[in-house]
Design a protein around this motif. Structure first.
Motif, mmCIF file in Angstrom:
data_model
loop_
_atom_site.group_PDB
_atom_site.id
_atom_site.type_symbol
_atom_site.label_atom_id
_atom_site.label_comp_id
_atom_site.label_asym_id
_atom_site.label_seq_id
_atom_site.Cartn_x
_atom_site.Cartn_y
_atom_site.Cartn_z
ATOM 1 N N GLU A 57 2.416 1.603 -3.349
ATOM 2 C CA GLU A 57 1.432 2.084 -4.324
ATOM 3 C C GLU A 57 1.281 3.597 -4.231
ATOM 4 O O GLU A 57 1.247 4.295 -5.259
ATOM 5 N N LYS A 58 1.239 4.122 -3.002
ATOM 6 C CA LYS A 58 1.145 5.577 -2.823
ATOM 7 C C LYS A 58 2.392 6.267 -3.373
ATOM 8 O O LYS A 58 2.298 7.292 -4.049
ATOM 9 N N GLN A 59 3.556 5.695 -3.061
ATOM 10 C CA GLN A 59 4.800 6.277 -3.569
ATOM 11 C C GLN A 59 4.848 6.204 -5.096
ATOM 12 O O GLN A 59 5.299 7.134 -5.762
ATOM 13 N N THR A 91 0.846 -1.196 0.000
ATOM 14 C CA THR A 91 0.000 0.000 0.000
ATOM 15 C C THR A 91 0.885 1.251 0.000
ATOM 16 O O THR A 91 0.637 2.209 -0.754
ATOM 17 N N GLY A 92 1.920 1.235 0.847
ATOM 18 C CA GLY A 92 2.864 2.367 0.869
ATOM 19 C C GLY A 92 3.566 2.541 -0.476
ATOM 20 O O GLY A 92 3.732 3.654 -0.977
ATOM 21 N N ASP A 142 2.278 6.192 -7.105
ATOM 22 C CA ASP A 142 1.372 7.223 -7.619
ATOM 23 C C ASP A 142 2.049 8.585 -7.613
ATOM 24 O O ASP A 142 1.949 9.361 -8.571
ATOM 25 N N SER A 143 2.757 8.883 -6.519
ATOM 26 C CA SER A 143 3.473 10.169 -6.410
ATOM 27 C C SER A 143 4.557 10.267 -7.475
ATOM 28 O O SER A 143 4.696 11.295 -8.147
#
Length: 153
Positions: free
Chosen positions: A45-47, A42-43, A49-50
């Protein structure tokens, strides 16, 4: 024999219980590991996306910069062409000037004798003019001296 059968069934049940306890512990450990992996993903995936959005912005800026460089390159090309045209014009002018100078030099060489004669005649005329003016001044002085003598008598 029945006792052996009961003992065998009891031993199988105990072995199955140990196996179930061991599998339960392993599965709980695996569940904790999978939960940790899930949080990590999940982390990530967020990174990701960024990073994707930053990459998109960087790509847009790169495209804008490339377009700006293209426009400036085209402008610079026209300046270079203009300077090249000026250089060509100056070269042609220099060639024309050289041709004129060569022509004048040739004419001077061909007419050297005539020019020398013209200079000599000019000197003679200047001397005659100077002599004529000197005589004129001398006559005027003599005439004015006579007038002074006549008045003083």
């Amino acid at each position: 024999m029945q006792i052996i059968l009961y003992l065998s069934v009891a031993l199988i049940a105990i072995a199955f219980l140990v196996l179930v306890i061991y599998l339960s512990t392993t599965l709980k450990s695996l569940q904790g590991t999978l939960t940790s992996v899930s949080k990590t993903l999940t982390g990530l995936e967020k990174q990701l996306d960024s990073v994707t959005s930053e990459t998109t912005l960087l790509l847009q800026k790169t495209n804008a910069l490339a377009e700006d460089i293209q426009h400036k390159s085209e402008s610079l090309n026209s300046v270079v062409d203009a300077v090249k045209g000026v250089g060509t014009t100056v070269t042609k002018f220099n060639d024309t000037l050289k041709n004129i100078t060569d022509s004048v030099d040739k004419q001077v060489d061909e007419n050297k004798e005539k020019i020398s004669q013209i200079v000599q005649w000019s000197n003679v005329l200047l001397e005659l003019k100077d002599n004529w003016q000197a005589r004129k001044q001398a006559k005027n002085k003599i005439g004015s001296d006579k007038g002074k003598k006549v008045r003083s008598h």
